[in-house]
Design an enzyme around this catalytic site. Structure first.
Site, PDB file in Angstrom:
ATOM      1  N   CYS A   1      -4.926 -69.063  18.187  1.00  0.00           N
ATOM      2  CA  CYS A   1      -5.738 -68.586  17.064  1.00  0.00           C
ATOM      3  C   CYS A   1      -7.133 -69.210  17.075  1.00  0.00           C
ATOM      4  O   CYS A   1      -7.274 -70.419  16.907  1.00  0.00           O
ATOM      5  CB  CYS A   1      -4.991 -68.924  15.772  1.00  0.00           C
ATOM      6  SG  CYS A   1      -5.950 -68.786  14.270  1.00  0.00           S
TER       7      CYS A   1
ATOM      8  N   CYS B   1      -8.167 -71.006  13.851  1.00  0.00           N
ATOM      9  CA  CYS B   1      -7.392 -72.251  13.734  1.00  0.00           C
ATOM     10  C   CYS B   1      -8.073 -73.364  14.531  1.00  0.00           C
ATOM     11  O   CYS B   1      -8.155 -74.509  14.075  1.00  0.00           O
ATOM     12  CB  CYS B   1      -5.960 -72.059  14.245  1.00  0.00           C
ATOM     13  SG  CYS B   1      -5.020 -70.796  13.368  1.00  0.00           S
TER      14      CYS B   1
END
Length: 104
Positions: free
Chosen positions: A29, A32
Site C-alpha cells: 500500500c 501506508c
C-alpha cells in the site's frame, strides 16, 4: 522504541492500555508507506504517552473485518482498549497527533 507489529491474536492485548494508534495497512500500500514515517515519529517522540501498532490486513483479516476496514491505511485510535476515533487514508503527522493527544 519502534512500532509493534500485531496480529489478530495479539491485537486486543496490545491496544488495551493507554492511548494507542493502530494502523491497519499492507506492505504493498503506497499511502501506508507514506504515513509510516509520521507514525514512527509519533511512537518515538511521545514519551510513551502514545504507542503505535501496525496490523497487516492481508495476513490478519479478522481484525480488519471486525472494525469494518474497507480502505487502507485505516488508523484506529484507542484509549484504554476503547475505540475512540477512526480515520481512513493518508493524514499528515500533525493531524494524527492532534487526534491522539486528545486521548492522552
Amino acid at each position: 522504541m519502534s512500532i509493534k507489529e500485531v496480529t489478530d491474536a495479539t491485537f486486543n492485548e496490545l491496544t488495551g492500555e493507554g492511548t494507542v494508534i493502530a494502523e491497519l495497512g499492507a506492505a504493498w500500500c503506497g499511502p501506508c508507506k507514506m504515513i509510516a514515517p509520521a507514525l514512527e515519529e509519533i511512537d518515538q517522540d511521545s514519551d510513551n504517552k502514545i504507542s503505535v501498532v501496525q496490523l497487516d490486513v492481508d495476513e490478519n483479516p479478522k481484525t480488519a473485518q471486525h472494525y469494518g476496514v474497507m480502505s487502507i491505511p485505516t488508523l484506529l485510535f484507542f484509549k484504554d482498549g476503547e475505540l475512540q476515533e477512526t480515520t481512513v487514508g493518508f493524514k499528515p503527522k500533525e493531524e494524527i497527533l492532534s487526534i491522539a493527544e486528545k486521548l492522552v
